[in-house]
Write a protein that holds these residues in place. Structure first.
Motif, mmCIF file in Angstrom:
data_model
loop_
_atom_site.group_PDB
_atom_site.id
_atom_site.type_symbol
_atom_site.label_atom_id
_atom_site.label_comp_id
_atom_site.label_asym_id
_atom_site.label_seq_id
_atom_site.Cartn_x
_atom_site.Cartn_y
_atom_site.Cartn_z
ATOM 1 N N ALA A 1 -30.015 6.637 51.200
ATOM 2 C CA ALA A 1 -30.528 6.510 52.599
ATOM 3 C C ALA A 1 -29.923 7.265 53.618
ATOM 4 C CB ALA A 1 -30.339 4.855 52.858
ATOM 5 N N ALA A 2 -28.595 7.463 53.506
ATOM 6 C CA ALA A 2 -27.661 8.030 54.437
ATOM 7 C C ALA A 2 -28.027 9.515 54.313
ATOM 8 C CB ALA A 2 -26.340 7.818 54.199
ATOM 9 N N LYS A 3 -28.690 10.093 53.510
ATOM 10 C CA LYS A 3 -29.090 11.575 53.370
ATOM 11 C C LYS A 3 -30.228 11.847 54.548
ATOM 12 C CE LYS A 3 -28.318 12.320 48.380
ATOM 13 N NZ LYS A 3 -28.699 12.572 47.228
ATOM 14 N N LEU A 4 -30.890 10.765 54.857
ATOM 15 C CA LEU A 4 -31.938 10.901 56.167
ATOM 16 C C LEU A 4 -31.581 10.815 57.277
ATOM 17 C CD1 LEU A 4 -34.767 8.710 54.069
ATOM 18 C CD2 LEU A 4 -34.221 11.177 53.971
ATOM 19 N N GLY A 5 -30.141 10.270 57.508
ATOM 20 C CA GLY A 5 -29.673 9.956 58.695
ATOM 21 C C GLY A 5 -28.343 9.143 59.020
ATOM 22 N N ASP A 6 -28.261 8.704 60.174
ATOM 23 C CA ASP A 6 -27.010 7.677 60.060
ATOM 24 C C ASP A 6 -27.532 6.183 59.548
ATOM 25 O OD1 ASP A 6 -25.421 9.415 61.435
ATOM 26 O OD2 ASP A 6 -26.022 8.946 63.446
ATOM 27 N N LEU A 7 -26.808 5.712 58.742
ATOM 28 C CA LEU A 7 -27.224 4.517 58.189
ATOM 29 C C LEU A 7 -26.743 3.191 58.733
ATOM 30 C CD1 LEU A 7 -28.720 3.340 55.592
ATOM 31 C CD2 LEU A 7 -26.493 3.379 54.304
ATOM 32 N N TYR A 8 -27.608 2.322 59.031
ATOM 33 C CA TYR A 8 -27.432 0.965 59.549
ATOM 34 C C TYR A 8 -27.903 0.031 58.534
ATOM 35 C CZ TYR A 8 -26.584 3.593 63.739
ATOM 36 O OH TYR A 8 -26.376 4.328 64.728
ATOM 37 N N VAL A 9 -26.866 -1.111 58.165
ATOM 38 C CA VAL A 9 -27.155 -1.949 57.028
ATOM 39 C C VAL A 9 -27.283 -3.406 57.705
ATOM 40 C CG1 VAL A 9 -26.491 -3.156 54.844
ATOM 41 C CG2 VAL A 9 -25.796 -0.781 55.709
ATOM 42 N N GLY A 10 -28.480 -4.031 57.463
ATOM 43 C CA GLY A 10 -28.508 -5.524 57.972
ATOM 44 C C GLY A 10 -28.450 -6.368 56.498
ATOM 45 N N ILE A 11 -27.529 -7.448 56.298
ATOM 46 C CA ILE A 11 -27.213 -8.271 55.402
ATOM 47 C C ILE A 11 -27.817 -9.720 55.573
ATOM 48 C CG2 ILE A 11 -25.141 -9.401 54.272
ATOM 49 C CD1 ILE A 11 -23.660 -6.805 55.100
ATOM 50 N N GLY A 12 -28.338 -10.095 54.643
ATOM 51 C CA GLY A 12 -28.820 -11.369 54.584
ATOM 52 C C GLY A 12 -27.902 -12.400 54.657
ATOM 53 N N LEU B 1 -20.077 -8.335 54.456
ATOM 54 C CA LEU B 1 -20.001 -7.683 55.667
ATOM 55 C C LEU B 1 -18.726 -6.592 55.674
ATOM 56 C CD1 LEU B 1 -21.442 -6.754 58.444
ATOM 57 C CD2 LEU B 1 -20.108 -8.471 59.424
ATOM 58 N N TYR B 2 -17.656 -7.147 55.521
ATOM 59 C CA TYR B 2 -16.375 -6.308 55.481
ATOM 60 C C TYR B 2 -16.558 -5.195 54.338
ATOM 61 C CZ TYR B 2 -11.857 -4.914 54.040
ATOM 62 O OH TYR B 2 -10.900 -4.258 53.617
ATOM 63 N N MET B 3 -17.057 -5.457 53.074
ATOM 64 C CA MET B 3 -17.179 -4.423 52.044
ATOM 65 C C MET B 3 -18.128 -3.630 52.551
ATOM 66 S SD MET B 3 -16.608 -6.551 48.574
ATOM 67 C CE MET B 3 -17.862 -7.592 48.758
ATOM 68 N N VAL B 4 -19.334 -3.951 52.865
ATOM 69 C CA VAL B 4 -20.399 -2.695 53.379
ATOM 70 C C VAL B 4 -20.074 -1.978 54.332
ATOM 71 C CG1 VAL B 4 -22.659 -2.655 54.484
ATOM 72 C CG2 VAL B 4 -22.425 -4.059 52.547
ATOM 73 N N LYS B 5 -19.274 -2.514 55.468
ATOM 74 C CA LYS B 5 -18.938 -1.605 56.535
ATOM 75 C C LYS B 5 -17.707 -0.824 56.355
ATOM 76 C CE LYS B 5 -18.795 -3.381 60.886
ATOM 77 N NZ LYS B 5 -18.699 -4.033 62.077
ATOM 78 N N ALA B 6 -17.160 -1.027 55.329
ATOM 79 C CA ALA B 6 -16.008 -0.147 54.732
ATOM 80 C C ALA B 6 -16.286 1.033 54.119
ATOM 81 C CB ALA B 6 -15.034 -0.854 53.980
ATOM 82 N N LEU B 7 -17.825 1.133 53.793
ATOM 83 C CA LEU B 7 -18.351 2.428 52.995
ATOM 84 C C LEU B 7 -18.354 3.659 54.022
ATOM 85 C CD1 LEU B 7 -20.959 0.482 50.915
ATOM 86 C CD2 LEU B 7 -18.595 1.579 49.939
ATOM 87 N N ARG B 8 -18.005 4.863 53.821
ATOM 88 C CA ARG B 8 -17.858 5.865 54.537
ATOM 89 C C ARG B 8 -19.276 6.394 54.943
ATOM 90 N NH1 ARG B 8 -15.163 9.675 50.308
ATOM 91 N NH2 ARG B 8 -16.845 10.301 48.956
ATOM 92 N N CYS B 9 -20.352 5.917 54.152
ATOM 93 C CA CYS B 9 -21.597 6.391 54.579
ATOM 94 C C CYS B 9 -22.597 5.502 55.267
ATOM 95 C CB CYS B 9 -22.559 6.716 52.965
ATOM 96 S SG CYS B 9 -22.778 4.934 52.017
ATOM 97 N N VAL B 10 -21.885 4.546 55.616
ATOM 98 C CA VAL B 10 -22.549 3.315 56.469
ATOM 99 C C VAL B 10 -21.920 3.516 58.041
ATOM 100 C CG1 VAL B 10 -22.544 0.870 56.958
ATOM 101 C CG2 VAL B 10 -22.845 1.734 54.661
ATOM 102 N N LYS B 11 -22.955 3.817 59.005
ATOM 103 C CA LYS B 11 -22.664 3.953 60.451
ATOM 104 C C LYS B 11 -22.210 2.491 60.934
ATOM 105 C CE LYS B 11 -22.705 6.158 64.265
ATOM 106 N NZ LYS B 11 -22.048 7.392 64.704
ATOM 107 N N ASP B 12 -22.892 1.545 60.531
ATOM 108 C CA ASP B 12 -22.656 0.218 61.067
ATOM 109 C C ASP B 12 -23.497 -0.829 60.181
ATOM 110 O OD1 ASP B 12 -21.343 -1.771 62.531
ATOM 111 O OD2 ASP B 12 -22.721 -1.240 64.313
ATOM 112 N N ALA B 13 -22.931 -2.080 60.196
ATOM 113 C CA ALA B 13 -23.476 -3.151 59.699
ATOM 114 C C ALA B 13 -23.356 -4.303 60.137
ATOM 115 C CB ALA B 13 -23.006 -3.229 58.109
ATOM 116 N N TRP B 14 -24.184 -5.454 60.067
ATOM 117 C CA TRP B 14 -24.148 -6.623 60.538
ATOM 118 C C TRP B 14 -25.104 -7.708 59.857
ATOM 119 C CZ3 TRP B 14 -26.667 -2.516 63.079
ATOM 120 C CH2 TRP B 14 -28.076 -2.611 62.859
#
Length: 380
Positions: free
Chosen positions: A25-36, A57-70
């Motif tokens: 997904a991040a190949k297409l642009g800045d990646l934002y992740v919504g977590i259930g 949330l902590y683990m997903v936000k720690a990934l370098r390919c993720v711009k932001d998550a919530w």
């Protein structure tokens, strides 16, 4: 400016499959992740997450390919709506088993590009899924292929007939109320925890049926025995009913060649679970002729599969669905029928897995169906 890309999911037990999905997904642009949220996962999957939402949330936000998550602020399958409207992404990215016409329609309405990924593992790493890693439960689901409702006496007393089911390996974690016998499966988990007991599969199915329908409960609706038997009997099964809750005859096919032939032509497109307020019995238009039409369609479906005639199988599947709708018009809402209409010239036949909300659109096709999933029929 780089495009904004949004993905949404549970992401429990973070594994290489998740990371590969994020990287794609991040190949297409800045990646934002919504977590259930924990609450949403419990509602949809009827289980707790291994890791609570704060840890996920902590683990997903720690990934370098993720711009932001919530953690998504809503609930249900579209728990991300308010968050997406605030983010205003350019692209909504999903994988094939995360695809849903509801998500696609939401994106179309709001001018968001909808992209379905291919679930490609990184390098030489194996394909990973949370369901496989959890190994918490090997109890199968079941899919109703034709004749559904003929396991109810008020239908089969007008015309004897069969329900055609297949026992499905739990490679996917099907949502609650999606027509894959999830309620009966939960009862099986209460009884046996992680696996079906060894022994006579029909007797085991009767134990499950009686456990789910205790006589003292006085329920208006008795869960049909096609659910319990569809789970406990391996392979493809023809459950023949005549004036009763339990089949008078069961025909089973467990040959690997036939089951593989069926698997290759059976496609499921995710829809959405039916609502809790839904009542299929609110409008019943049952006649002897309509019950007989449903029985005939089921017989034709079984015969076509045994002959390996995909066109006849597809036609019988559609005929079974139409016969069900003639008796229970509440089975499918107008949007579900519109979704099925999209595949009229693509698939050989169609029906839905669950009354009301649909759950999954079940298609018969000799050629691949875009954004659909395939299942494995339990062989033994």
């Amino acid at each position: 400016m780089r495009k904004k890309v949004f993905v949404s999911g549970c992401y429990d037990m973070l594994h290489s499959g998740h990371v590969a999905f994020f990287e794609e997904a991040a190949k297409l642009g800045d990646l934002y992740v919504g977590i259930g949220s924990d609450k949403t996962v419990a509602e949809l999957k009827s289980r707790k997450t291994i890791n609570p939402e704060a840890e996920r949330l902590y683990m997903v936000k720690a990934l370098r390919c993720v711009k932001d998550a919530w953690v998504n602020s809503g609930s249900g399958l579209l728990d991300f709506v308010d968050d997406v409207l605030r983010l205003r992404p350019d692209i909504f990215f999903v994988n094939s088993d995360g695809h849903s016409p509801l998500k696609e329609a939401f994106c179309r309405e709001h001018g968001i590009e909808y992209v379905v990924g291919r679930r490609i593992p990184h390098g030489g790493l194996p394909v990973r899924s949370t369901t496989a890693l959890r190994k918490e439960c090997r109890i199968p689901y079941r899919v109703d292929l034709a004749g559904g409702w003929l396991d109810q006496p008020f239908v089969n007393e007008l015309a004897p007939g069969a329900v055609i089911t297949a026992s499905i390996e739990p490679d996917y974690e099907f949502n609650n109320r999606s027509g894959m016998a999830t309620s009966s499966r939960k009862k099986a988990i209460e009884l046996w925890q992680t696996d079906l007991p060894v022994g006579d599969a029909e007797k085991i199915g009767k134990v499950l049926f009686c456990y789910e329908n205790p006589p003292m409960m006085g329920n208006r609706y008795v869960s049909g025995s096609q659910d319990s038997l569809g789970i406990t009997l391996p392979g493809l099964n023809k459950l023949c009913y005549d004036k009763g809750h339990w089949p008078v005859k069961i025909l089973s096919e467990t040959g690997a060649d036939l089951l593989k032939w069926i698997e290759a032509r059976l496609w499921l497109v995710p829809l959405y679970p039916r609502g809790f307020e839904y009542d299929v019995l609110a409008d019943i238009r049952l006649t002897r002729d309509k019950a007989a039409a449903l029985a005939t369609a089921a017989d034709n479906c079984w015969d076509a599969m045994l002959r390996r005639d995909a066109a006849a199988w597809g036609a019988a599947t559609t005929a079974s669905f139409r016969a069900q709708l003639a008796i229970f018009p509440n089975m499918a809402s107008p949007d579900i029928l519109a979704e099925a209409e999209k595949y009229r010239d693509i698939a050989l036949g169609h029906k839905i897995s669950g009354a009301g909300g649909g759950g999954y659109l079940i298609l018969v096709s000799e050629t691949p169906i875009e954004n659909a999933i395939q299942v494995r029929i339990r062989k033994n």
